[in-house]
Scaffold this active site. Sequence first.
Site, PDB file in Angstrom:
ATOM      1  CG  HIS A   1      -1.494   1.494   1.617  1.00  0.00           C
ATOM      2  ND1 HIS A   1      -2.495   1.849   0.835  1.00  0.00           N
ATOM      3  CD2 HIS A   1      -1.623   2.262   2.378  1.00  0.00           C
ATOM      4  CE1 HIS A   1      -2.756   3.078   1.367  1.00  0.00           C
ATOM      5  NE2 HIS A   1      -2.391   3.372   2.284  1.00  0.00           N
TER       6      HIS A   1
ATOM      7  CG  ASP B   1       5.984  18.379 -26.369  1.00  0.00           C
ATOM      8  OD1 ASP B   1       6.259  17.846 -25.262  1.00  0.00           O
ATOM      9  OD2 ASP B   1       5.031  17.580 -27.377  1.00  0.00           O
TER      10      ASP B   1
ATOM     11  CG  HIS C   1      12.748  14.499   5.582  1.00  0.00           C
ATOM     12  ND1 HIS C   1      11.685  14.175   6.187  1.00  0.00           N
ATOM     13  CD2 HIS C   1      12.736  15.836   5.401  1.00  0.00           C
ATOM     14  CE1 HIS C   1      10.880  15.407   6.451  1.00  0.00           C
ATOM     15  NE2 HIS C   1      11.650  16.310   6.113  1.00  0.00           N
TER      16      HIS C   1
ATOM     17  CE1 TYR D   1       8.793  19.358   3.557  1.00  0.00           C
ATOM     18  CE2 TYR D   1      10.394  17.706   3.899  1.00  0.00           C
ATOM     19  CZ  TYR D   1       9.677  18.574   4.554  1.00  0.00           C
ATOM     20  OH  TYR D   1       9.698  18.900   5.638  1.00  0.00           O
TER      21      TYR D   1
ATOM     22  NE  ARG E   1       4.261   2.933  10.552  1.00  0.00           N
ATOM     23  CZ  ARG E   1       5.146   3.485   9.733  1.00  0.00           C
ATOM     24  NH1 ARG E   1       6.009   4.270  10.545  1.00  0.00           N
ATOM     25  NH2 ARG E   1       4.921   3.689   8.582  1.00  0.00           N
TER      26      ARG E   1
END
Lengths: 206, 516
Positions: free
Chosen positions: B67, B96, B244, B248, B441
């Site tokens: 997932h 383009d 990390h 972003y 988790r």
Amino acid sequence: MSTGNNSQLESNQRVTRFLLVVVVVMFCFGFALAPMYEALCKAFGINGRFVEIEQGVYDADKAMQQVKADRDRQVTVQFTASRNQNLQWEFRPMETSVVVYPGEVREVKYYAKNLTGKTVVAQAVPSVSPGQAAKYFNKIECFCFTQQTFKPGEAKEMPLRFVVDGKLPKKISTLTLAYTFFDTDQAGTKSKAQVDTVLRVAHNAK
Amino acid sequence: MSDHKPTGIKRWLFTTNHKDIGTLYLWFAFTMFLVGGAMAMIIRAELMQPGMQVVDPLFFNSMTTMHGLIMVFGAVMPAMVGFANWMVPMMIGAPDMALPRMNNWSFWILPFAGTMLVSTLFMEGGGPAFGWTFYAPLSTTFAPKSTDFFIFAVHMLGFSSIMGAINIIATILNMRAPGMTLMKMPLFVWTWLITAFLLIAVMPVLAGAVTMMLTDRNFGTSFFSAAGGGDPVLFQHVFWFFGHPEVYIMILPAFGIVSQIIPTFARKQLFGYASMVYATAAIAFLSFIVWAHHMFTVGMPVAAELYFTYATVMIAVPTAVKVFNWTATMWKGAMTFETPMLWAVAFVFLFTIGGFTGLMLGVAPADFQYHDTYFVVAHFHYVLVTGAVFAIIAGVYYWLPKWTGNMYDEKLGKLHFWLSTISVNVLFFPQHFLGLAGMPRRIPDYAIQFAEFNFMSSLGGFAFGLSQLLFLFIVIKCIKGGEKATDKVWDNPEGLEWTVPSPAPYHTFETAPQIK
């Protein structure tokens, strides 16, 4: 498609070339992180790595003369042993825990037995927890300094002499020394780099 | 000649047209979104009640792993590249992309990589089950054989992203219409320029990490094996050096999309354009020096914990600049709430919640408590689902009339928005409480005191999942027909894309426009 003139084509190629170089550099950087990480851990004595400056300082005689046991505090030193999963061995510390004064020279023994039907050259790799304590744990004599040859079925008691440095931070009262034993022949057939790494680690541990 | 194109399957296989490729990317992303979403449904079904009921633990672990991988590499990233393909040339007045053939290649790698990744589920020993972060030694010594296919899939995904990024940078740097200086570029173009540089910098590091895994698994190296002189913690450093900036990479283009939408519906110029650009660049820079906040619990020296805490919390500054600017853009604007604006406003509000929980996690001593709990799951789903995914949906509604020439069904669009926004909060908000109470988790079972919140969360999950089928319906309905869209589509939007007809012709800006 005629999307642009030649100068456009050239600048596209220039940008692409530059970016491809960046890609290659960053790919190498990913691998460079491995030795950088090792170097940083050693430089700061973190993560259980041993510090190189300790090398040679503690040869046995000098250590015996220099150190004066600090009788005001005691440190518990625990011993564990594990095998690389492919190695058919019996391998354990003969004492699992000792209490020492900082500065006191102590000797303990590890027991190892080759359970296979062939001669095996094995190398022990040490690690100290907590990681910050690694540089205060000095091994004067250790079976991990050299490779150990075992004939089929051979058993050995292997000595380890150590001193816990008096500069060990006060907050640390328990140290754990862990050894992993693994077969250098097996590694050798796989990769020379691995053996080199092991020897380097063992060497630095002196 | 302007609308000449091959027909049928060949059009899509051989196309070098940025709009076709953008469409392909977006459909691929949506397909993977449904596949990854189906896996999330399995996870929520298993967690609906305590005890084991739907799947066995190994398969559950494969589901959480796949997932995550599919949503990150298959859905969010390709969707953002799809937007870049469609919109960047049209926004900068270029005919383009700079490298159209490579563009075709970078898309067509994706379906193969995606298929290879999903196929691991059907292999002997099961698919990867070590979490999307694939920490060693779980992924090296103890992983199933299928992991090698996973590694190759990641390599291919990396190639695709790198080629896409090179193309986007070359396009933005070289193909802008005369007069379009860098500081006149729409913010979406800016965020993608910076994102593309992040991709170039970190995707090769990920490729290096999986290559080290591959040699550790098959060729006797010991990068991550302590027995051979390596260190499993090294894996975490290498992974998060990539990981990390990766978060972003997923959120910066979302910032760009929202920065296009809010001014249109607030009928004001974007507040603080230059500060938005600098804030984006600052976030990108900081993303390289904070990676170890993902691994506070590995046992770092206190000095490192302090450093990574301060550096991490510093990211809140440029991010707050952005949130402030979006709010200031809306302030005293003549606002209307068409569907894209609803999603964009929800983005600002809900992403900020995710940002705040991120601050909590960034503080080392607090993180020891939250690490690997559902609090982390709640945090990153707020930034990725109500952040990145909401922005993607907002962008689809915003530009869909330009792409298809038809207006989407506004009533259904709003229904989709309210269903999604309510259900997504029912889904993820209780997970904060679960995490703070200590539910870990990636575990298929839990102690019974967690039952109520998990039940709520699962109900929200099913509702959110079903709502996205409505989205599919709305998009197809819009492609098939509907009220004709005007060229401007909205009430005086800014940007070159609104100067071309709706639907956008196959070739646009063959003669570059003049920007004053």
